[in-house]
Design a protein around this motif. Structure first.
Motif, PDB file in Angstrom:
ATOM      1  N   LYS A 173       0.802  -1.222   0.000  1.00  0.00           N
ATOM      2  CA  LYS A 173       0.000   0.000   0.000  1.00  0.00           C
ATOM      3  C   LYS A 173       0.841   1.281   0.000  1.00  0.00           C
ATOM      4  CE  LYS A 173      -3.422  -0.539   3.044  1.00  0.00           C
ATOM      5  NZ  LYS A 173      -4.299  -0.309   4.191  1.00  0.00           N
TER       6      LYS A 173
ATOM      7  N   ALA B 170       7.038   5.052   1.791  1.00  0.00           N
ATOM      8  CA  ALA B 170       7.067   5.379   3.232  1.00  0.00           C
ATOM      9  C   ALA B 170       8.385   4.982   3.877  1.00  0.00           C
ATOM     10  CB  ALA B 170       5.915   4.694   3.945  1.00  0.00           C
TER      11      ALA B 170
ATOM     12  N   ILE C  41      11.787   2.669   4.985  1.00  0.00           N
ATOM     13  CA  ILE C  41      12.078   1.320   5.474  1.00  0.00           C
ATOM     14  C   ILE C  41      10.870   0.707   6.185  1.00  0.00           C
ATOM     15  CG2 ILE C  41      13.490   0.079   7.179  1.00  0.00           C
ATOM     16  CD1 ILE C  41      14.986   0.972   4.657  1.00  0.00           C
TER      17      ILE C  41
ATOM     18  N   PHE D  98       9.217  -0.942   8.942  1.00  0.00           N
ATOM     19  CA  PHE D  98       9.567  -1.050  10.367  1.00  0.00           C
ATOM     20  C   PHE D  98       9.595  -2.491  10.851  1.00  0.00           C
ATOM     21  CE2 PHE D  98       8.047   3.447  10.651  1.00  0.00           C
ATOM     22  CZ  PHE D  98       9.260   3.971  11.036  1.00  0.00           C
TER      23      PHE D  98
ATOM     24  N   ALA E 251      11.808   9.491   4.522  1.00  0.00           N
ATOM     25  CA  ALA E 251      13.051   8.804   4.891  1.00  0.00           C
ATOM     26  C   ALA E 251      13.632   8.069   3.675  1.00  0.00           C
ATOM     27  CB  ALA E 251      12.817   7.906   6.104  1.00  0.00           C
ATOM     28  N   GLY E 252      13.806   6.749   3.789  1.00  0.00           N
ATOM     29  CA  GLY E 252      14.350   5.995   2.650  1.00  0.00           C
ATOM     30  C   GLY E 252      13.558   6.237   1.371  1.00  0.00           C
TER      31      GLY E 252
ATOM     32  N   ASN F 171      13.166  11.655   8.329  1.00  0.00           N
ATOM     33  CA  ASN F 171      12.949  11.615   9.783  1.00  0.00           C
ATOM     34  C   ASN F 171      13.767  10.528  10.465  1.00  0.00           C
ATOM     35  OD1 ASN F 171      11.500   9.497   8.699  1.00  0.00           O
ATOM     36  ND2 ASN F 171       9.753   9.699  10.066  1.00  0.00           N
ATOM     37  N   GLU F 172      14.866  10.135   9.841  1.00  0.00           N
ATOM     38  CA  GLU F 172      15.702   9.085  10.439  1.00  0.00           C
ATOM     39  C   GLU F 172      16.167   9.481  11.846  1.00  0.00           C
ATOM     40  OE1 GLU F 172      15.763   9.841   7.277  1.00  0.00           O
ATOM     41  OE2 GLU F 172      16.171   8.084   6.035  1.00  0.00           O
TER      42      GLU F 172
ATOM     43  N   ARG G 192       8.458   4.850  17.446  1.00  0.00           N
ATOM     44  CA  ARG G 192       7.927   5.153  16.109  1.00  0.00           C
ATOM     45  C   ARG G 192       7.230   3.922  15.516  1.00  0.00           C
ATOM     46  NH1 ARG G 192       5.468   8.614  12.992  1.00  0.00           N
ATOM     47  NH2 ARG G 192       6.161   8.648  10.837  1.00  0.00           N
TER      48      ARG G 192
ATOM     49  N   ARG H 116      -2.714  -0.900  12.984  1.00  0.00           N
ATOM     50  CA  ARG H 116      -3.008  -2.225  12.385  1.00  0.00           C
ATOM     51  C   ARG H 116      -4.056  -2.999  13.154  1.00  0.00           C
ATOM     52  NH1 ARG H 116       2.362  -4.522   9.472  1.00  0.00           N
ATOM     53  NH2 ARG H 116       2.300  -2.898   7.935  1.00  0.00           N
TER      54      ARG H 116
HETATM   55  C1  LIG Z   1      17.672   4.828   6.405  1.00  0.00           C
HETATM   56  C2  LIG Z   1      16.207   4.834   6.179  1.00  0.00           C
HETATM   57  C3  LIG Z   1      15.311   4.820   7.250  1.00  0.00           C
HETATM   58  C4  LIG Z   1      13.846   4.803   7.036  1.00  0.00           C
HETATM   59  O1  LIG Z   1      13.353   4.774   5.923  1.00  0.00           O
HETATM   60  S1  LIG Z   1      12.871   4.817   8.441  1.00  0.00           S
HETATM   61  C5  LIG Z   1      11.191   4.820   7.872  1.00  0.00           C
HETATM   62  C6  LIG Z   1      10.533   6.099   8.251  1.00  0.00           C
HETATM   63  N1  LIG Z   1       9.197   6.132   7.691  1.00  0.00           N
HETATM   64  C7  LIG Z   1       8.147   6.658   8.343  1.00  0.00           C
HETATM   65  O2  LIG Z   1       8.250   7.159   9.455  1.00  0.00           O
HETATM   66  C8  LIG Z   1       6.827   6.609   7.600  1.00  0.00           C
HETATM   67  C9  LIG Z   1       5.780   5.954   8.413  1.00  0.00           C
HETATM   68  N2  LIG Z   1       4.470   6.001   7.760  1.00  0.00           N
HETATM   69  C10 LIG Z   1       3.659   7.081   7.804  1.00  0.00           C
HETATM   70  O3  LIG Z   1       3.976   8.130   8.329  1.00  0.00           O
HETATM   71  C11 LIG Z   1       2.301   6.935   7.161  1.00  0.00           C
HETATM   72  O4  LIG Z   1       1.998   5.576   7.043  1.00  0.00           O
HETATM   73  C12 LIG Z   1       2.193   7.585   5.729  1.00  0.00           C
HETATM   74  C13 LIG Z   1       2.261   9.112   5.887  1.00  0.00           C
HETATM   75  C14 LIG Z   1       3.265   7.087   4.780  1.00  0.00           C
HETATM   76  C15 LIG Z   1       0.812   7.189   5.104  1.00  0.00           C
HETATM   77  O5  LIG Z   1      -0.215   7.525   5.964  1.00  0.00           O
HETATM   78  P1  LIG Z   1      -1.680   6.938   5.669  1.00  0.00           P
HETATM   79  O6  LIG Z   1      -2.081   7.184   4.277  1.00  0.00           O
HETATM   80  O7  LIG Z   1      -2.574   7.486   6.774  1.00  0.00           O
HETATM   81  O8  LIG Z   1      -1.548   5.356   5.812  1.00  0.00           O
HETATM   82  P2  LIG Z   1      -1.302   4.484   7.155  1.00  0.00           P
HETATM   83  O9  LIG Z   1      -2.630   3.965   7.619  1.00  0.00           O
HETATM   84  O10 LIG Z   1      -0.464   5.220   8.142  1.00  0.00           O
HETATM   85  O11 LIG Z   1      -0.391   3.302   6.547  1.00  0.00           O
HETATM   86  C16 LIG Z   1      -0.933   2.324   5.677  1.00  0.00           C
HETATM   87  C17 LIG Z   1      -0.392   0.969   6.087  1.00  0.00           C
HETATM   88  O12 LIG Z   1       1.031   0.973   5.903  1.00  0.00           O
HETATM   89  C18 LIG Z   1       1.695   0.657   7.136  1.00  0.00           C
HETATM   90  N3  LIG Z   1       2.972   1.388   7.170  1.00  0.00           N
HETATM   91  C19 LIG Z   1       3.155   2.697   6.899  1.00  0.00           C
HETATM   92  N4  LIG Z   1       4.452   3.018   6.960  1.00  0.00           N
HETATM   93  C20 LIG Z   1       5.111   1.880   7.283  1.00  0.00           C
HETATM   94  C21 LIG Z   1       6.487   1.550   7.483  1.00  0.00           C
HETATM   95  N5  LIG Z   1       7.477   2.475   7.344  1.00  0.00           N
HETATM   96  N6  LIG Z   1       6.787   0.267   7.779  1.00  0.00           N
HETATM   97  C22 LIG Z   1       5.828  -0.660   7.889  1.00  0.00           C
HETATM   98  N7  LIG Z   1       4.506  -0.420   7.710  1.00  0.00           N
HETATM   99  C23 LIG Z   1       4.161   0.833   7.414  1.00  0.00           C
HETATM  100  C24 LIG Z   1       0.692   1.082   8.231  1.00  0.00           C
HETATM  101  O13 LIG Z   1       0.943   0.400   9.428  1.00  0.00           O
HETATM  102  C25 LIG Z   1      -0.626   0.680   7.578  1.00  0.00           C
HETATM  103  O14 LIG Z   1      -0.778  -0.733   7.687  1.00  0.00           O
HETATM  104  P3  LIG Z   1      -2.211  -1.433   7.657  1.00  0.00           P
HETATM  105  O15 LIG Z   1      -2.875  -1.064   6.329  1.00  0.00           O
HETATM  106  O16 LIG Z   1      -1.975  -2.904   7.761  1.00  0.00           O
HETATM  107  O17 LIG Z   1      -3.007  -0.866   8.785  1.00  0.00           O
END
Ligand code: A1D88
Length: 257
Positions: A20, A59, A61, A63, A109-110, A133-134, A249, A257
């Motif tokens: 998604k 979104a 990495i 988690f 982030a990633g 936001n790492e 986080r 979920r």
């Molecule tokens: C070196 C690199 C490091 C990194 O990359 S660290 C990763 C940092 N990322 C984040 O902090 C992003 C986290 N996600 C969010 O802030 C939000 O999501 C969004 C703004 C991207 C989207 O928001 P919305 O449209 O309201 O959707 P939703 O209900 O929050 O998410 C949909 C489904 O996706 C899952 N999900 C979202 N982000 C992650 C993630 N980063 N890892 C694993 N799962 C994720 C949720 O839990 C949910 O799941 P379900 O549909 O089963 O309820």
């Protein structure tokens, strides 16, 4: 599911559709490798547009996946994970044809780094979050990505975005210069394609050579210096404060979920 590549007006458009919100996990990286292998094999002369399905570019990495790896405490496994992530980003960053991120929504982030890997970024104006936001979630920014961030955003915006760690609303991200062009959603792919087709295919070699020359210092820096710096990342990840921030986080996101 393998990513879909379609050819539109002599441009290869890659649709990321890992799940998604296009979280970056094993599946994401293996799809990305396969997509770029296929681009090189079958569409070697074509420029590339990279976009996400739905409301999210990526979104970042996954988690759940990252906590399995970081939680294992296995430093070799963690280093291996970073290596895969670095090499995958470098693959896009150094792809010799024009590359454009068609940013269709959140890029976090990633996920934002994947967009910064591309030569140009065209974004659809809509409510979404953008940022690195790492740091506030306790993940030390890998030094290799810092080089890509500085190349794409410039030193000052790159440092601000990395260290402040804020997730910006669309207008703020636009002001900071995250995007080269902003369009209404209906025009996203067509505008990205016109950016990607900024040169005719007979100038592909000139483009590739110029891109290589522009990126040469960054690549050398990554290969010679940042790889050594990043060898310490697993230890940084397991710092107690960092682990608490990551866990907080993860719980915030997983709570839905
Ligand atoms: C070196 C690199 C490091 C990194 O990359 S660290 C990763 C940092 N990322 C984040 O902090 C992003 C986290 N996600 C969010 O802030 C939000 O999501 C969004 C703004 C991207 C989207 O928001 P919305 O449209 O309201 O959707 P939703 O209900 O929050 O998410 C949909 C489904 O996706 C899952 N999900 C979202 N982000 C992650 C993630 N980063 N890892 C694993 N799962 C994720 C949720 O839990 C949910 O799941 P379900 O549909 O089963 O309820």
């Amino acid at each position: 599911m393998a990513w879909n590549i379609e050819v539109i007006q002599e441009c290869a458009v890659v649709h990321m559709n890992t799940n998604k919100v296009n979280v970056q996990n094993n599946q994401f990286f293996s799809d990305l490798h396969n997509a770029f292998d296929r681009l090189e094999r079958e569409f070697t002369e074509l420029p590339v547009v990279l976009t996400g399905q739905g409301n999210t570019f990526s979104a970042g990495i996954d988690f759940q996946y990252s906590f399995e790896i970081f939680g294992s405490g296995n430093l070799e496994k963690i280093r291996d994970w970073y290596r895969t992530y670095r090499e995958t980003n470098l693959r896009i960053f150094t792809y010799p044809r024009p590359t454009v991120a068609a940013v269709n929504g959140h890029a976090i982030a990633g996920g934002l780094i994947t967009a910064l890997d591309c030569d140009f970024r065209v974004a659809a104006r809509k409510p979404a979050k953008f940022g690195l936001n790492e740091v506030p979630i306790g993940i030390p920014m890998p030094a290799a990505y810092v080089e890509i961030i500085k190349y794409a955003l410039g030193d000052q915006v790159g440092a601000l975005t990395t260290l402040r760690g804020k997730l910006y609303e669309f207008d703020e991200a636009e002001k900071l210069g995250f995007f080269h062009e902003v369009v209404i959603e209906d025009q996203l792919i067509s505008t990205a394609i016109s950016y990607a087709r900024c040169i005719t295919p007979d100038c592909n070699t000139a483009y590739a050579m110029s891109k290589k020359a522009l990126q040469d210092g960054v690549i050398r820096q990554i290969q010679e210096r940042t790889v050594a710096l990043d060898a310490h990342l697993p230890t940084g990840m397991s710092d107690e404060g960092n682990r608490r921030a990551q866990d907080r986080r993860r719980q915030e996101i997983m709570r839905t979920r």
